[in-house]
Scaffold this active site. Structure first.
Site, PDB file in Angstrom:
ATOM      1  N   HIS A 102     -56.496 -30.476  29.613  1.00  0.00           N
ATOM      2  CA  HIS A 102     -57.741 -31.253  29.491  1.00  0.00           C
ATOM      3  C   HIS A 102     -57.735 -32.419  30.470  1.00  0.00           C
ATOM      4  O   HIS A 102     -58.742 -32.659  31.162  1.00  0.00           O
ATOM      5  CB  HIS A 102     -57.889 -31.773  28.060  1.00  0.00           C
ATOM      6  CG  HIS A 102     -59.054 -32.703  27.879  1.00  0.00           C
ATOM      7  ND1 HIS A 102     -60.337 -32.262  27.629  1.00  0.00           N
ATOM      8  CD2 HIS A 102     -59.135 -34.071  27.940  1.00  0.00           C
ATOM      9  CE1 HIS A 102     -61.154 -33.299  27.528  1.00  0.00           C
ATOM     10  NE2 HIS A 102     -60.441 -34.410  27.717  1.00  0.00           N
ATOM     11  N   GLU A 103     -56.639 -33.157  30.532  1.00  0.00           N
ATOM     12  CA  GLU A 103     -56.557 -34.286  31.468  1.00  0.00           C
ATOM     13  C   GLU A 103     -56.580 -33.794  32.913  1.00  0.00           C
ATOM     14  O   GLU A 103     -57.140 -34.463  33.792  1.00  0.00           O
ATOM     15  CB  GLU A 103     -55.292 -35.105  31.199  1.00  0.00           C
ATOM     16  CG  GLU A 103     -55.244 -35.741  29.820  1.00  0.00           C
ATOM     17  CD  GLU A 103     -56.467 -36.600  29.520  1.00  0.00           C
ATOM     18  OE1 GLU A 103     -57.047 -37.193  30.459  1.00  0.00           O
ATOM     19  OE2 GLU A 103     -56.866 -36.675  28.340  1.00  0.00           O
ATOM     20  N   HIS A 106     -60.037 -33.497  34.074  1.00  0.00           N
ATOM     21  CA  HIS A 106     -60.630 -34.728  34.608  1.00  0.00           C
ATOM     22  C   HIS A 106     -60.251 -34.921  36.077  1.00  0.00           C
ATOM     23  O   HIS A 106     -61.067 -35.377  36.883  1.00  0.00           O
ATOM     24  CB  HIS A 106     -60.158 -35.937  33.798  1.00  0.00           C
ATOM     25  CG  HIS A 106     -60.782 -36.036  32.440  1.00  0.00           C
ATOM     26  ND1 HIS A 106     -62.151 -35.967  32.245  1.00  0.00           N
ATOM     27  CD2 HIS A 106     -60.238 -36.219  31.206  1.00  0.00           C
ATOM     28  CE1 HIS A 106     -62.418 -36.100  30.959  1.00  0.00           C
ATOM     29  NE2 HIS A 106     -61.273 -36.241  30.303  1.00  0.00           N
TER      30      HIS A 106
END
Length: 243
Positions: A102-103, A106
């Site tokens: 998920h990070e 980003h």
């Protein structure tokens, strides 16, 4: 709308936000705990998975670092550092790899110039100022209007109210813009996990999806709470400014 002194309009927003927030926080903890006990069959840690996913997307200038805390994972677009927490960095669980992905999502957003991410970054100063100063100015201006004796002072109080509401609206917009940013990061995470072959089977993917979906709901709850607070302040200022 009021009933026995209760602001029903505010409660319409606040109660769902509160219930959703409580559920989401509980769901994140329980689902992370559940899938933190399920090891990735390929034995990759969160840090190793993030490195693979970054390379798979042609990103070579992002540093992966370890940060203390539980689920304090974040990506800093200013210095291009992807920080993974104690629960993620060296863990080879499905939950840890999902959060790391998920990070990484980003970081991919930043690399590709994802517009909502850039907009959210630009709103950070406004959000910080608006969340602290906006409500104070709006309510203060409304209170001042009660003592305004002429048109000049009345206009000044309305100006203070409008500035406060505008600042507060900026912080609310930040929370709303966060929604597509976070949902898109999770969407990218699941897509790249599948494409890069980090997970071996569907069960691992479903586990990561379960954790990330619950985490996304915490942002929905935060956005609803922000909207509820803005509605409440707006109604207070309108009610007092009419007196």
């Amino acid at each position: 709308m009021y009933y026995n002194g209760l602001d029903l309009t505010y409660l319409v927003f606040f109660i769902p936000a509160l219930l959703l927030s409580l559920w989401a926080q509980s769901a994140v903890k329980s689902r992370f705990s559940k899938f933190n006990k399920v090891a990735v069959k390929k034995g990759l840690t969160g840090a190793q998975a993030a490195a693979i996913l970054l390379r798979a997307n042609g990103i070579t200038d992002v540093k992966i670092a370890h940060i203390k805390g539980f689920l304090t994972d974040n990506y800093n677009p200013v210095n291009k550092v992807l920080s993974l927490s104690d629960a993620t960095y060296a863990s080879s669980s499905v939950a840890a790899v999902g959060v790391a992905a998920h990070e990484t999502g980003h970081a991919i957003q930043h690399h590709t110039g994802y517009i909502p991410l850039n907009l959210r970054r630009s709103l950070v100063p406004v959000a910080n100022l608006g969340s602290r100063l906006g409500p104070l100015m709006a309510v203060g201006g409304a209170g001042y209007s009660l003592y305004a004796q002429n048109a000049q002072y009345s206009s000044l109080s309305q100006l203070i109210i409008n500035i406060g509401l505008l600042l507060f609206a900026g912080s609310v917009l930040f929370y709303l813009i966060t929604l597509p940013v976070e949902f898109d990061a999770s969407r990218r995470a699941l897509k790249i996990l599948k494409g890069a072959g980090v997970f071996s089977d569907r069960n691992e993917m479903e586990g990561a999806k379960s954790v990330l979906w619950a985490a996304a709901m915490t942002y929905v709850a935060s956005a609803l709470s922000a909207v509820a607070s803005f509605v409440r302040i707006f109604l207070i200022t309108q009610r007092r400014s009419r007196r």
